[in-house]
Design an enzyme around this catalytic site. Sequence first.
Site, PDB file in Angstrom:
ATOM      1  N   LYS A   1       0.866  -1.184   0.000  1.00  0.00           N
ATOM      2  CA  LYS A   1       0.000   0.000   0.000  1.00  0.00           C
ATOM      3  C   LYS A   1       0.899   1.230   0.000  1.00  0.00           C
ATOM      4  O   LYS A   1       1.928   1.242   0.706  1.00  0.00           O
ATOM      5  CB  LYS A   1      -0.891  -0.043   1.254  1.00  0.00           C
ATOM      6  CG  LYS A   1      -1.923   1.062   1.340  1.00  0.00           C
ATOM      7  CD  LYS A   1      -2.832   0.873   2.562  1.00  0.00           C
ATOM      8  CE  LYS A   1      -3.908   1.930   2.661  1.00  0.00           C
ATOM      9  NZ  LYS A   1      -4.811   1.720   3.830  1.00  0.00           N
TER      10      LYS A   1
ATOM     11  N   SER B   1      -9.776   1.765   2.885  1.00  0.00           N
ATOM     12  CA  SER B   1      -8.903   2.526   2.032  1.00  0.00           C
ATOM     13  C   SER B   1      -7.863   1.677   1.282  1.00  0.00           C
ATOM     14  O   SER B   1      -7.264   2.185   0.333  1.00  0.00           O
ATOM     15  CB  SER B   1      -8.161   3.579   2.852  1.00  0.00           C
ATOM     16  OG  SER B   1      -7.303   2.979   3.788  1.00  0.00           O
TER      17      SER B   1
ATOM     18  N   SER C   1     -10.038  -0.617   7.012  1.00  0.00           N
ATOM     19  CA  SER C   1      -9.454  -0.479   5.671  1.00  0.00           C
ATOM     20  C   SER C   1      -8.742  -1.694   5.110  1.00  0.00           C
ATOM     21  O   SER C   1      -8.337  -1.664   3.945  1.00  0.00           O
ATOM     22  CB  SER C   1      -8.476   0.687   5.649  1.00  0.00           C
ATOM     23  OG  SER C   1      -9.187   1.868   5.487  1.00  0.00           O
TER      24      SER C   1
HETATM   25  N1  GLN Z   1     -13.242   4.169   6.246  1.00  0.00           N
HETATM   26  C1  GLN Z   1     -12.570   4.609   7.426  1.00  0.00           C
HETATM   27  C2  GLN Z   1     -12.179   6.055   7.312  1.00  0.00           C
HETATM   28  O1  GLN Z   1     -12.471   6.625   6.326  1.00  0.00           O
HETATM   29  C3  GLN Z   1     -11.409   3.729   7.737  1.00  0.00           C
HETATM   30  C4  GLN Z   1     -10.191   4.046   7.014  1.00  0.00           C
HETATM   31  C5  GLN Z   1      -9.034   3.204   7.430  1.00  0.00           C
HETATM   32  O2  GLN Z   1      -9.185   2.172   8.098  1.00  0.00           O
HETATM   33  N2  GLN Z   1      -7.857   3.663   7.095  1.00  0.00           N
HETATM   34  O3  GLN Z   1     -11.602   6.623   8.182  1.00  0.00           O
END
Ligand code: GLN
Length: 446
Positions: free
Chosen positions: A52, A127, A151
């Site tokens: 990532k 994400s 995410s």
């Molecule tokens: N969807 C969540 C957010 O927007 C989680 C994102 C994540 O785990 N990095 O914060």
Amino acid sequence: ADYLARIERHDSALNSFITVTPEAALAAADAADQRLARGEGGPLTGIPIAHKDIFCTQGVRTSCASRMLDNFIAPYDATVVSRLNQAGAVSLGKTNMDEFAMGSSNETSWYGPVKNPWDTTRVPGGSSGGSAAAVAAGLCLAATGTDTGGSIRQPAAFCGITGIKPTYGRCSRWGMIAFASSLDQAGVLARSAADAAHVLQAMAGFDPNDSTCADEPVPDYATNLNDSPRGLRIGVPREFLSPELDSRIAAVIEQAIELLCQLGAERHDISLPNSALSVPAYYVVAPAECSSNLARFDGVRFGHRCADPIDLDDLYQRSRGEGFGTEVKRRIMIGTYVLSAGYYDAYYLKAQKIRRLIKEDFQRAFAEVDIILGPTAPTTAFALGAKTADPVAMYLNDIFTISTNLAGLPGMSVPVAPVAGLPVGLQLIGNYFAEARLLNVAHQLQ
Ligand code: GLN
């Protein structure tokens, strides 16, 4: 070389990679071949993976999918990256993601959205959407991800693969660009629990460079994969099988639980009474920490700098104004607001108290059960653009994943039967440092 060719052929349709590093990958693959020829290989020697783009990779652009870091070449490797290199894994490049990991659909990336390989009109989740799509499409065998509020698990569910977010502190955060430091955790997206076990094995463990990294021994994750679930006490929280959940998803989740019960596990219906408060608490705590962490991007030392600033304020304002996207700005503003002197008690402190209650709910549950099962996400992958105009609708997609991060517990998503041709994830939540048990139960379902 086969995987690089697959990326070349298929990634223009998916956009799962931000940067591909063919020369470095071929050199690493040669080195791996030589190690294997000398009989010195391990389980990851020569295995094609991707990182990532939130993990620093020495000499390679590390953008966090933000215009702010579009020109940032990391001067060092994140700990999880160097450990995977040492284990002989071959990195093919850096995967797309939501900007600074803020999002649930991979649509906030400066480099454009990633498409779900099962249906390219749909989101891959986020994400870590690029990592999930790349693994699902066979562009690499495993990928690193991070999970601050789901995410790893939610994109794994949407793309029909396996994802594990370990206990907070199990993997080092050193070199992983910070979003919400008390929630961020590195983990793995892979094709199976067995693959994930080998990758996690190489990544996990103490690192003196991260003061929140746990100094706990790392068990051998692959040895117990075949243990029978006989006598396993499964907790099914009634709040996770709520009316908001698509009934077809509820049915396939129930089927998977039933299968484990046929193999000898026992089902216990439990309650996590404060679950409904997890989304509001998270969307105070995470933006608060993000507003503080992202203060470092000021256009001075690294990252985007605006042209011809007239003074320091202008430099800060325009560099940040141009460098960050809408969702990141929204989070910084919310975070700054909830931490401000007049609102700190009403929002930030209150959210921290709710966080404690959520953790206590889990502690009560784990006095009675060994593992908690439920859905990973309330829906299957939704259409691109479906939730971009309504941030609250987007945040609600995190309803089942976020409480685990608030409590610091390990969580996993494994594919179960699809619904209407789209993948569904079963979520497994374990007690602290129970990754081996999660991987074992997941393996029994694969
Ligand atoms: N969807 C969540 C957010 O927007 C989680 C994102 C994540 O785990 N990095 O914060």
